[in-house]
Motif scaffolding. Structure first.
Motif, PDB file in Angstrom:
ATOM      1  N   ASP A  40      16.838 -22.399  46.828  1.00  0.00           N
ATOM      2  CA  ASP A  40      17.336 -21.394  45.954  1.00  0.00           C
ATOM      3  C   ASP A  40      17.355 -21.491  44.387  1.00  0.00           C
ATOM      4  OD1 ASP A  40      17.902 -19.728  48.242  1.00  0.00           O
ATOM      5  OD2 ASP A  40      19.735 -20.922  48.500  1.00  0.00           O
ATOM      6  N   ILE A  41      16.147 -22.083  43.727  1.00  0.00           N
ATOM      7  CA  ILE A  41      16.160 -22.276  42.423  1.00  0.00           C
ATOM      8  C   ILE A  41      15.375 -21.000  42.056  1.00  0.00           C
ATOM      9  CG2 ILE A  41      15.364 -23.590  40.440  1.00  0.00           C
ATOM     10  CD1 ILE A  41      17.845 -24.961  41.808  1.00  0.00           C
ATOM     11  N   GLY A  42      16.014 -20.323  41.118  1.00  0.00           N
ATOM     12  CA  GLY A  42      15.242 -19.156  40.773  1.00  0.00           C
ATOM     13  C   GLY A  42      14.848 -19.499  39.102  1.00  0.00           C
ATOM     14  N   TYR A  43      15.439 -20.229  38.657  1.00  0.00           N
ATOM     15  CA  TYR A  43      15.332 -20.306  37.165  1.00  0.00           C
ATOM     16  C   TYR A  43      15.349 -21.854  37.022  1.00  0.00           C
ATOM     17  CZ  TYR A  43      16.917 -20.471  32.140  1.00  0.00           C
ATOM     18  OH  TYR A  43      17.254 -20.672  30.994  1.00  0.00           O
ATOM     19  N   ILE A  44      14.622 -22.177  35.942  1.00  0.00           N
ATOM     20  CA  ILE A  44      14.551 -23.748  35.745  1.00  0.00           C
ATOM     21  C   ILE A  44      14.048 -23.968  34.259  1.00  0.00           C
ATOM     22  CG2 ILE A  44      12.232 -24.195  36.432  1.00  0.00           C
ATOM     23  CD1 ILE A  44      13.677 -26.882  37.650  1.00  0.00           C
ATOM     24  N   GLU A  87      15.949 -37.668  24.310  1.00  0.00           N
ATOM     25  CA  GLU A  87      16.732 -37.349  25.682  1.00  0.00           C
ATOM     26  C   GLU A  87      16.127 -35.999  26.416  1.00  0.00           C
ATOM     27  OE1 GLU A  87      21.081 -39.389  26.000  1.00  0.00           O
ATOM     28  OE2 GLU A  87      20.756 -37.544  24.644  1.00  0.00           O
ATOM     29  N   ILE A  88      15.999 -35.890  27.687  1.00  0.00           N
ATOM     30  CA  ILE A  88      15.713 -34.747  28.384  1.00  0.00           C
ATOM     31  C   ILE A  88      16.696 -34.395  29.286  1.00  0.00           C
ATOM     32  CG2 ILE A  88      14.397 -35.909  30.126  1.00  0.00           C
ATOM     33  CD1 ILE A  88      12.559 -33.436  29.966  1.00  0.00           C
ATOM     34  N   GLU A  89      17.015 -33.156  29.443  1.00  0.00           N
ATOM     35  CA  GLU A  89      18.107 -32.594  30.708  1.00  0.00           C
ATOM     36  C   GLU A  89      17.238 -31.411  31.177  1.00  0.00           C
ATOM     37  OE1 GLU A  89      21.675 -31.496  28.880  1.00  0.00           O
ATOM     38  OE2 GLU A  89      20.877 -30.005  27.808  1.00  0.00           O
ATOM     39  N   VAL A  90      17.711 -31.080  32.502  1.00  0.00           N
ATOM     40  CA  VAL A  90      17.031 -29.871  33.251  1.00  0.00           C
ATOM     41  C   VAL A  90      17.963 -28.832  33.300  1.00  0.00           C
ATOM     42  CG1 VAL A  90      15.970 -29.085  35.294  1.00  0.00           C
ATOM     43  CG2 VAL A  90      15.296 -31.399  34.576  1.00  0.00           C
ATOM     44  N   VAL A  91      17.740 -27.416  32.983  1.00  0.00           N
ATOM     45  CA  VAL A  91      18.639 -26.292  33.246  1.00  0.00           C
ATOM     46  C   VAL A  91      18.048 -25.792  34.412  1.00  0.00           C
ATOM     47  CG1 VAL A  91      19.464 -24.320  32.267  1.00  0.00           C
ATOM     48  CG2 VAL A  91      18.736 -25.953  30.779  1.00  0.00           C
ATOM     49  N   TYR A  92      18.953 -25.462  35.414  1.00  0.00           N
ATOM     50  CA  TYR A  92      18.620 -24.826  36.794  1.00  0.00           C
ATOM     51  C   TYR A  92      19.739 -23.993  37.222  1.00  0.00           C
ATOM     52  CZ  TYR A  92      22.169 -27.878  38.771  1.00  0.00           C
ATOM     53  OH  TYR A  92      23.188 -28.559  38.900  1.00  0.00           O
ATOM     54  N   GLY A  93      19.281 -22.822  37.878  1.00  0.00           N
ATOM     55  CA  GLY A  93      20.281 -21.834  38.453  1.00  0.00           C
ATOM     56  C   GLY A  93      19.294 -21.044  39.621  1.00  0.00           C
ATOM     57  N   ASP A  97      17.507 -14.776  35.748  1.00  0.00           N
ATOM     58  CA  ASP A  97      17.796 -14.343  34.342  1.00  0.00           C
ATOM     59  C   ASP A  97      18.281 -15.581  33.611  1.00  0.00           C
ATOM     60  OD1 ASP A  97      20.297 -14.231  35.569  1.00  0.00           O
ATOM     61  OD2 ASP A  97      20.620 -12.346  34.885  1.00  0.00           O
ATOM     62  N   GLY A  98      18.645 -16.535  34.474  1.00  0.00           N
ATOM     63  CA  GLY A  98      19.415 -17.891  33.853  1.00  0.00           C
ATOM     64  C   GLY A  98      20.916 -17.883  33.946  1.00  0.00           C
ATOM     65  N   SER A  99      21.468 -16.486  34.096  1.00  0.00           N
ATOM     66  CA  SER A  99      22.961 -16.684  34.158  1.00  0.00           C
ATOM     67  C   SER A  99      23.412 -17.691  35.334  1.00  0.00           C
ATOM     68  CB  SER A  99      23.266 -15.108  34.524  1.00  0.00           C
ATOM     69  OG  SER A  99      23.041 -14.580  35.768  1.00  0.00           O
ATOM     70  N   ALA A 100      24.579 -17.963  34.996  1.00  0.00           N
ATOM     71  CA  ALA A 100      25.512 -18.988  35.697  1.00  0.00           C
ATOM     72  C   ALA A 100      24.576 -20.300  36.110  1.00  0.00           C
ATOM     73  CB  ALA A 100      25.659 -18.182  37.077  1.00  0.00           C
ATOM     74  N   SER A 101      23.927 -20.596  35.062  1.00  0.00           N
ATOM     75  CA  SER A 101      22.904 -21.819  35.220  1.00  0.00           C
ATOM     76  C   SER A 101      23.657 -23.148  35.066  1.00  0.00           C
ATOM     77  CB  SER A 101      21.642 -21.926  34.487  1.00  0.00           C
ATOM     78  OG  SER A 101      22.111 -21.739  32.994  1.00  0.00           O
ATOM     79  N   SER A 102      23.186 -24.234  35.443  1.00  0.00           N
ATOM     80  CA  SER A 102      23.973 -25.384  35.138  1.00  0.00           C
ATOM     81  C   SER A 102      23.064 -26.558  34.472  1.00  0.00           C
ATOM     82  CB  SER A 102      24.158 -26.046  36.732  1.00  0.00           C
ATOM     83  OG  SER A 102      25.158 -25.257  37.323  1.00  0.00           O
ATOM     84  N   LEU A 103      23.593 -27.536  34.005  1.00  0.00           N
ATOM     85  CA  LEU A 103      22.832 -28.662  33.440  1.00  0.00           C
ATOM     86  C   LEU A 103      22.864 -29.959  34.456  1.00  0.00           C
ATOM     87  CD1 LEU A 103      24.026 -28.185  29.833  1.00  0.00           C
ATOM     88  CD2 LEU A 103      21.906 -27.402  30.619  1.00  0.00           C
ATOM     89  N   THR A 104      21.612 -30.678  34.191  1.00  0.00           N
ATOM     90  CA  THR A 104      21.683 -31.925  34.871  1.00  0.00           C
ATOM     91  C   THR A 104      22.047 -32.997  34.031  1.00  0.00           C
ATOM     92  OG1 THR A 104      19.415 -32.554  34.118  1.00  0.00           O
ATOM     93  CG2 THR A 104      19.703 -31.434  35.990  1.00  0.00           C
ATOM     94  N   ASN A 105      22.155 -34.287  34.189  1.00  0.00           N
ATOM     95  CA  ASN A 105      22.326 -35.430  33.241  1.00  0.00           C
ATOM     96  C   ASN A 105      21.202 -35.665  32.321  1.00  0.00           C
ATOM     97  OD1 ASN A 105      20.844 -36.042  35.816  1.00  0.00           O
ATOM     98  ND2 ASN A 105      20.570 -38.013  34.830  1.00  0.00           N
ATOM     99  N   ARG A 106      21.469 -36.331  31.343  1.00  0.00           N
ATOM    100  CA  ARG A 106      20.437 -36.680  30.331  1.00  0.00           C
ATOM    101  C   ARG A 106      19.595 -37.807  30.597  1.00  0.00           C
ATOM    102  NH1 ARG A 106      22.579 -34.790  24.332  1.00  0.00           N
ATOM    103  NH2 ARG A 106      23.075 -32.504  25.045  1.00  0.00           N
ATOM    104  N   MET A 107      18.476 -37.758  30.249  1.00  0.00           N
ATOM    105  CA  MET A 107      17.749 -39.273  30.383  1.00  0.00           C
ATOM    106  C   MET A 107      16.769 -39.662  29.257  1.00  0.00           C
ATOM    107  SD  MET A 107      18.248 -40.401  33.711  1.00  0.00           S
ATOM    108  CE  MET A 107      16.917 -41.548  33.534  1.00  0.00           C
ATOM    109  N   ASP A 108      17.055 -40.696  28.861  1.00  0.00           N
ATOM    110  CA  ASP A 108      16.407 -41.153  27.540  1.00  0.00           C
ATOM    111  C   ASP A 108      14.981 -41.392  28.064  1.00  0.00           C
ATOM    112  OD1 ASP A 108      16.127 -42.405  25.037  1.00  0.00           O
ATOM    113  OD2 ASP A 108      15.716 -44.533  26.298  1.00  0.00           O
ATOM    114  N   LEU A 109      14.021 -40.675  26.906  1.00  0.00           N
ATOM    115  CA  LEU A 109      12.748 -40.541  26.903  1.00  0.00           C
ATOM    116  C   LEU A 109      12.062 -41.134  25.561  1.00  0.00           C
ATOM    117  CD1 LEU A 109      11.589 -37.763  25.417  1.00  0.00           C
ATOM    118  CD2 LEU A 109      12.778 -36.997  27.648  1.00  0.00           C
ATOM    119  N   THR A 110      12.761 -42.144  24.886  1.00  0.00           N
ATOM    120  CA  THR A 110      12.326 -42.323  23.602  1.00  0.00           C
ATOM    121  C   THR A 110      11.037 -43.037  23.624  1.00  0.00           C
ATOM    122  OG1 THR A 110      14.793 -42.525  23.043  1.00  0.00           O
ATOM    123  CG2 THR A 110      13.213 -43.584  21.539  1.00  0.00           C
TER     124      THR A 110
END
Length: 132
Positions: A40-44, A87-93, A97-110
């Motif tokens: 059920d991931i329609g937005y990422i 850093e990178i984080e992923v937005v998903y929902g 349309d991205g409404s009510a989306s959530s964020l993951t933790n951030r990861m270092d990618l330096t």
């Protein structure tokens, strides 16, 4: 028959993101998100931060259906070769349309300067899989 296929590929390229094979994607730059056992991931999307401010951000949605378990999604996002912290984080929902989306933790990618591969686990956290 070749014209419609070429047009579709061009539209996907111009949109800034596309779903690609893992090995083909490694010849490019950007970020790759591999989906775990998730339904059920329609937005990422992903956000790349440099020095704690958003440096680049991209999103992708599926209007009809959802992304598949194990699907690899490539985003043509900028990864800097600067030594500044990144850093990178992923937005998903569920909603395309991205409404009510959530964020993951951030990861270092330096240490990355071309591409980054992250795995979105079934507990909605990300792990840095690989980078160049």
């Amino acid at each position: 028959m070749k014209k419609p296929t070429a047009m579709i590929l061009m539209l996907l390229f111009l949109s800034g993101c596309t779903v690609m094979n893992h090995f083909t994607g490694r010849d490019r730059t950007g970020t790759y998100i591999a989906l775990g056992d998730i339904d059920d991931i329609g937005y990422i999307g992903d956000n790349v931060y440099m020095e704690w401010l958003i440096f680049s951000s991209y999103e992708l949605s599926k209007e009809n259906g959802t992304f598949n378990k194990g699907e690899l999604i490539w985003f043509n996002v900028l990864i800097s070769d600067s030594p500044s912290p990144q850093e990178i984080e992923v937005v998903y929902g569920e909603n395309p349309d991205g409404s009510a989306s959530s964020l993951t933790n951030r990861m270092d990618l330096t240490e990355a300067d071309q591409w980054v591969a992250v795995y979105l686990d079934d507990d909605f956290s990300i792990e840095l899989s690989d980078f160049k």
